[in-house]
Design an enzyme around this catalytic site. Structure first.
Site, PDB file in Angstrom:
ATOM      1  N   HIS A 176      44.670  33.970  34.162  1.00  0.00           N
ATOM      2  CA  HIS A 176      44.641  35.332  33.636  1.00  0.00           C
ATOM      3  C   HIS A 176      45.213  35.401  32.226  1.00  0.00           C
ATOM      4  O   HIS A 176      44.817  36.263  31.438  1.00  0.00           O
ATOM      5  CB  HIS A 176      45.447  36.268  34.542  1.00  0.00           C
ATOM      6  N   ASP A 183      40.644  40.025  38.585  1.00  0.00           N
ATOM      7  CA  ASP A 183      40.724  40.265  40.025  1.00  0.00           C
ATOM      8  C   ASP A 183      40.094  41.625  40.287  1.00  0.00           C
ATOM      9  O   ASP A 183      40.477  42.621  39.653  1.00  0.00           O
ATOM     10  CB  ASP A 183      42.179  40.299  40.502  1.00  0.00           C
ATOM     11  N   GLU A 263      40.535  32.812  46.947  1.00  0.00           N
ATOM     12  CA  GLU A 263      40.772  34.247  46.770  1.00  0.00           C
ATOM     13  C   GLU A 263      39.451  34.968  46.569  1.00  0.00           C
ATOM     14  O   GLU A 263      38.797  34.765  45.537  1.00  0.00           O
ATOM     15  CB  GLU A 263      41.692  34.499  45.578  1.00  0.00           C
ATOM     16  N   HIS A 266      39.021  36.895  43.034  1.00  0.00           N
ATOM     17  CA  HIS A 266      39.377  36.217  41.783  1.00  0.00           C
ATOM     18  C   HIS A 266      38.162  35.524  41.143  1.00  0.00           C
ATOM     19  O   HIS A 266      37.545  34.657  41.752  1.00  0.00           O
ATOM     20  CB  HIS A 266      40.466  35.183  42.093  1.00  0.00           C
TER      21      HIS A 266
END
Length: 292
Positions: A176, A183, A263, A266
């Site tokens: 990030h 996300d 995830e 993500h």
């Protein structure tokens, strides 16, 4: 960001890459996830990167960064780390505003994905976008504090806190911080604006009726759920939950995003504008060049 979040870049898996000059710690490669997940593993076609080329903690926003709301204002935003409903339980340093900042090519790709979602009567909603290195550092300090278990029941009910770093849920660098990772989830387009999520409810892997809700489609877990059930293709996620995850992934893959398998929320846009740079400027529109 697994999971929530502080995922680091997968560098070359060689001994030379592990021994960064100047005594720098070796980069973790255990799934590259943390909190809001973070960096999807680099495709095998990517060249190995030299540790000497890595630049961390840069405190100025390059001109390539923009605010998502200026590019795709219809995408909903619930920036979790600007508030208290996250796995730490308080606003995170570095988030001056509840804003999604991204590299412009990533924001444009999200705008294209949003058009497809809107055509199907839904909308994207982002939880986290660019994340400063100081925020990642806060996650690491929190993970090393065994006394702070405020949010365990909701975000990591089945994982001992002292396992969050060893098991890769929390890491020292996050994709990030490079500006091309986001996300996000899907919400219905029509009807009232979904109520902002709140803490104090059931575990993130519980049924939708028992876990904290935020108006999103049922993805099988809440956002930033430190649990194997958050793995995008987990065998126990079936039916509508699995279909929702697959739809989100298809929408984004068509626009050049790569999902982090651990995830479901993500995604990293490829190719990244800054594959070897981690930034530390605050999340605030005033930090952007020309305030775009």
């Amino acid at each position: 960001m697994r999971r929530t979040a502080v995922c680091l870049l997968v560098l070359a898996a060689s001994a030379a890459a592990a021994a960064a000059p100047g005594g720098s710690p070796a980069v973790r490669t255990s799934g590259d996830r943390a909190g809001s997940g973070d960096t999807a593993p680099a495709p095998s076609s990517d060249p190995a990167r030299s540790p000497g080329a890595v630049r961390t903690g840069e405190r100025r926003a390059p001109a390539e960064f923009t605010a998502l709301e200026s590019v795709a204002p219809s995408i909903r935003q619930e920036i979790r780390y600007a508030g208290s409903h996250n796995f730490v339980g308080e606003p995170i340093p570095g988030y001056r505003e509840s804003q999604c900042l991204l590299t412009r090519d990533t924001a444009l790709a999200l705008r294209r994905a949003q058009r497809a979602a809107l055509a199907a009567a839904h909308s994207l909603k982002v939880y986290d976008c660019y994340r400063p290195q100081r925020s990642v550092d806060r996650f690491v300090r929190w993970a090393k504090d065994p006394s702070d278990l405020r949010m365990k029941r909701e975000f990591y009910p089945r994982v001992d806190k002292d396992r969050l770093i060893p098991d890769g849920y929390i890491a020292e660098r996050s994709g990030h911080s490079r500006g091309s990772t986001v996300d996000l989830t899907l919400v219905p387009r029509y009807g009232p604006e979904p109520v902002r999520s709140g803490g104090g409810r059931g575990p993130c892997r519980a049924t939708p009726a028992d876990r904290a809700g935020d108006g999103s489609l049922d993805m099988g877990t809440g956002y930033d759920c430190f649990d194997e059930l958050s793995h995008t293709d987990h065998a126990e996620v079936v039916g509508r939950q699995r279909a929702n995850r697959q739809w989100l992934r298809r929408l984004l893959e068509r626009e050049g995003f790569v999902n982090l398998p651990e995830e479901w929320w993500h995604f990293t846009h490829r190719p990244e504008a800054f594959p070897d740079r981690w930034f530390d400027f605050p999340v605030a529109r005033e930090e952007l060049v020309g305030r775009r």
